[in-house]
Design a protein around this motif. Structure first.
Motif, mmCIF file in Angstrom:
data_model
loop_
_atom_site.group_PDB
_atom_site.id
_atom_site.type_symbol
_atom_site.label_atom_id
_atom_site.label_comp_id
_atom_site.label_asym_id
_atom_site.label_seq_id
_atom_site.Cartn_x
_atom_site.Cartn_y
_atom_site.Cartn_z
ATOM 1 N N GLY A 30 -6.414 -6.045 -1.773
ATOM 2 C CA GLY A 30 -6.733 -5.255 -0.409
ATOM 3 C C GLY A 30 -5.834 -4.022 -0.126
ATOM 4 O O GLY A 30 -6.107 -3.182 0.493
ATOM 5 N N TYR A 31 -4.319 -4.292 -0.582
ATOM 6 C CA TYR A 31 -3.442 -3.178 -0.281
ATOM 7 C C TYR A 31 -3.957 -2.182 -1.376
ATOM 8 O O TYR A 31 -3.708 -1.026 -0.982
ATOM 9 N N ARG A 32 -4.324 -2.521 -2.610
ATOM 10 C CA ARG A 32 -4.815 -1.255 -3.160
ATOM 11 C C ARG A 32 -6.145 -0.509 -2.785
ATOM 12 O O ARG A 32 -5.963 0.517 -2.707
ATOM 13 N N ALA A 33 -6.841 -1.361 -2.375
ATOM 14 C CA ALA A 33 -8.054 -0.585 -1.542
ATOM 15 C C ALA A 33 -7.584 0.219 -0.207
ATOM 16 O O ALA A 33 -7.996 1.211 -0.079
ATOM 17 N N TYR A 34 -6.799 -0.310 0.517
ATOM 18 C CA TYR A 34 -6.225 0.231 1.710
ATOM 19 C C TYR A 34 -5.417 1.575 1.345
ATOM 20 O O TYR A 34 -5.534 2.606 2.119
ATOM 21 N N ALA A 35 -4.608 1.405 0.254
ATOM 22 C CA ALA A 35 -3.923 2.870 -0.117
ATOM 23 C C ALA A 35 -4.957 3.794 -0.604
ATOM 24 O O ALA A 35 -4.760 4.966 -0.393
ATOM 25 N N GLU A 36 -6.234 3.462 -1.332
ATOM 26 C CA GLU A 36 -7.073 4.356 -1.645
ATOM 27 C C GLU A 36 -7.683 4.950 -0.575
ATOM 28 O O GLU A 36 -7.921 6.115 -0.351
ATOM 29 N N ARG A 37 -8.075 4.186 0.557
ATOM 30 C CA ARG A 37 -8.768 4.765 1.931
ATOM 31 C C ARG A 37 -7.963 5.672 2.734
ATOM 32 O O ARG A 37 -8.238 6.662 2.769
ATOM 33 N N LEU A 38 -6.554 5.212 2.806
ATOM 34 C CA LEU A 38 -5.710 6.027 3.614
ATOM 35 C C LEU A 38 -5.407 7.381 2.794
ATOM 36 O O LEU A 38 -5.216 8.602 3.558
ATOM 37 N N GLY A 39 -5.304 7.300 1.707
ATOM 38 C CA GLY A 39 -5.113 8.481 0.661
ATOM 39 C C GLY A 39 -5.993 9.482 0.790
ATOM 40 O O GLY A 39 -5.746 10.687 0.737
ATOM 41 N N TYR A 69 0.854 -1.213 -0.065
ATOM 42 C CA TYR A 69 0.082 0.059 -0.113
ATOM 43 C C TYR A 69 0.821 1.314 0.044
ATOM 44 O O TYR A 69 0.469 2.303 -0.523
ATOM 45 N N THR A 70 1.904 1.195 0.606
ATOM 46 C CA THR A 70 3.039 2.364 0.624
ATOM 47 C C THR A 70 3.495 2.689 -0.808
ATOM 48 O O THR A 70 3.509 3.943 -1.069
ATOM 49 N N TRP A 74 -13.375 0.176 6.149
ATOM 50 C CA TRP A 74 -12.402 0.388 5.015
ATOM 51 C C TRP A 74 -12.245 -0.903 4.191
ATOM 52 O O TRP A 74 -12.378 -1.300 3.075
ATOM 53 N N MET A 75 -12.335 -2.050 5.096
ATOM 54 C CA MET A 75 -12.233 -3.583 4.531
ATOM 55 C C MET A 75 -13.104 -4.466 4.839
ATOM 56 O O MET A 75 -12.993 -5.340 5.580
ATOM 57 N N LYS A 76 -14.387 -4.206 4.721
ATOM 58 C CA LYS A 76 -15.608 -4.883 4.891
ATOM 59 C C LYS A 76 -15.534 -6.169 4.177
ATOM 60 O O LYS A 76 -16.643 -7.068 4.579
ATOM 61 N N MET A 107 12.140 15.672 17.166
ATOM 62 C CA MET A 107 12.955 15.286 16.078
ATOM 63 C C MET A 107 12.554 15.827 14.777
ATOM 64 O O MET A 107 13.519 16.365 14.197
ATOM 65 N N TYR A 108 11.270 16.051 14.571
ATOM 66 C CA TYR A 108 10.711 16.606 13.253
ATOM 67 C C TYR A 108 9.595 17.466 13.644
ATOM 68 O O TYR A 108 8.553 17.151 13.509
ATOM 69 N N PRO A 109 10.025 18.602 14.263
ATOM 70 C CA PRO A 109 8.940 19.568 14.636
ATOM 71 C C PRO A 109 7.939 19.957 13.621
ATOM 72 O O PRO A 109 6.825 20.400 13.698
ATOM 73 N N ASP A 110 8.576 19.966 12.198
ATOM 74 C CA ASP A 110 7.537 20.486 11.136
ATOM 75 C C ASP A 110 6.687 19.653 10.691
ATOM 76 O O ASP A 110 6.059 19.715 9.675
ATOM 77 N N ALA A 111 6.948 18.246 11.071
ATOM 78 C CA ALA A 111 6.254 17.240 10.141
ATOM 79 C C ALA A 111 4.713 17.098 10.759
ATOM 80 O O ALA A 111 4.523 17.280 11.850
ATOM 81 N N GLN A 112 3.994 16.626 9.947
ATOM 82 C CA GLN A 112 2.523 16.154 10.381
ATOM 83 C C GLN A 112 2.420 14.778 10.695
ATOM 84 O O GLN A 112 2.965 14.272 9.985
ATOM 85 N N LEU A 113 1.981 14.588 11.930
ATOM 86 C CA LEU A 113 1.798 13.029 12.217
ATOM 87 C C LEU A 113 0.606 12.435 12.152
ATOM 88 O O LEU A 113 -0.665 13.077 12.673
ATOM 89 N N TYR A 114 0.310 11.129 11.675
ATOM 90 C CA TYR A 114 -0.865 10.396 11.534
ATOM 91 C C TYR A 114 -0.882 9.027 12.161
ATOM 92 O O TYR A 114 0.348 8.475 11.896
ATOM 93 N N ILE A 115 -1.701 8.778 12.772
ATOM 94 C CA ILE A 115 -1.391 7.342 13.491
ATOM 95 C C ILE A 115 -2.707 6.476 13.067
ATOM 96 O O ILE A 115 -3.886 6.929 13.249
ATOM 97 N N ILE A 116 -2.285 5.346 12.298
ATOM 98 C CA ILE A 116 -3.683 4.643 11.674
ATOM 99 C C ILE A 116 -3.709 3.226 12.735
ATOM 100 O O ILE A 116 -2.726 2.514 13.117
ATOM 101 N N GLY A 117 -4.788 3.216 13.032
ATOM 102 C CA GLY A 117 -5.365 1.857 14.155
ATOM 103 C C GLY A 117 -5.005 0.582 13.333
ATOM 104 O O GLY A 117 -4.988 0.577 12.042
ATOM 105 N N THR A 118 -5.206 -0.357 14.012
ATOM 106 C CA THR A 118 -4.730 -1.848 13.600
ATOM 107 C C THR A 118 -6.194 -2.208 13.067
ATOM 108 O O THR A 118 -7.260 -1.838 13.390
ATOM 109 N N LEU A 119 -6.124 -2.873 11.666
ATOM 110 C CA LEU A 119 -7.040 -3.330 11.086
ATOM 111 C C LEU A 119 -7.590 -4.712 11.408
ATOM 112 O O LEU A 119 -6.738 -5.573 11.899
ATOM 113 N N VAL A 120 -8.936 -4.940 11.666
ATOM 114 C CA VAL A 120 -9.619 -6.131 11.866
ATOM 115 C C VAL A 120 -9.784 -6.698 10.825
ATOM 116 O O VAL A 120 -10.414 -6.506 9.765
#
Length: 239
Positions: free
Chosen positions: A226-235, A80-81, A208-210, A160-173
């Protein structure tokens, strides 16, 4: 009585010579002016005006578990990355290690480590503008310990990276995941992130992945679709 002046052949030659000199001087002036003036609208840009490709593509760092590593993807090109970075025109640094998380080091057979320990590796590709921390095999962790580890990760990232935007993505079921354990872990991580003003995305809450067909045979990791769909949702969450 009119006077008639006779002009010989040398007179004609002289007039033609003067005309040639005049034309040559005019052309020289035009060329000189075109070299000193700036390009007009619609002209090709000079080399110095063409933006570098590296400046156009934002630097994005991914830190995560087996999903970020691309388990069962069938190659790095299907992660997905990889898909998301190509779609978004990002310069990506990907550090995915199966079995790891905010508190979990993993099996340790390949030098795996917790998320916070891998932040220093992010800078080798330049300081990121976006940091994505995905998932985490932390379902067996004590909630207080997990909250402290998430807090440490966020604070270290900001230091370490004060100018970076941080996102945390939960664990997928997945179809065979422990839904109760993941729900408990997700609530702990989300609470810690919100206290520090960090964006948290729960892929389960947004379905996301029903479709079970998006998962591999183990019922936990994704397949290529699934990885293609995951990339689309996260994007859709990250501009």
């Amino acid at each position: 009585m009119a006077f008639v002046t006779r002009r010989g052949p040398w007179f004609v030659v002289g007039v033609l010579s003067l005309a040639i000199v005049f034309v040559a001087l005019s052309v020289a002036v035009v060329i000189a002016n075109s070299r000193t003036q700036s390009p007009t609208t619609g002209s090709y840009p000079r080399v110095a005006e063409i933006p570098r490709t590296d400046d156009v593509w934002p630097a994005v760092a991914f830190i995560g578990d087996a999903y970020t590593a691309g388990a069962a993807a069938g190659g790095a090109g299907n992660r997905y990355t990889t898909i998301l970075c190509a779609q978004k025109r990002w310069r990506c640094s990907v550090n995915g290690q199966a079995g790891t998380g905010f508190t979990t080091r993993g099996p340790g057979t390949r030098g795996e480590s917790e998320f916070v320990q891998r932040l220093s590796a992010v800078s080798k590709d330049g300081k990121p503008e976006i940091i994505v921390a995905q998932g985490g095999a932390d379902t067996q962790s004590d909630p207080a310990q997990l909250a402290a580890a998430v807090t440490d990760f966020i604070q270290t990232s900001k230091r370490m990276y004060p100018d970076a935007q941080l996102y945390i993505i939960g664990t997928l079921v997945g179809p065979r995941s422990d839904r109760v354990a993941i729900r408990r872990t997700t609530e702990t991580v989300e609470r810690a992130a919100s206290l520090l003003g960090v964006a948290f995305v729960d892929p389960n809450e947004d379905n996301w992945m029903k479709d079970p067909a998006l998962f591999s045979e183990d019922g936990i990791t994704l397949n290529q679709r699934g990885y293609r769909a995951y990339a689309e949702r996260l994007g859709a969450y990250i501009p």
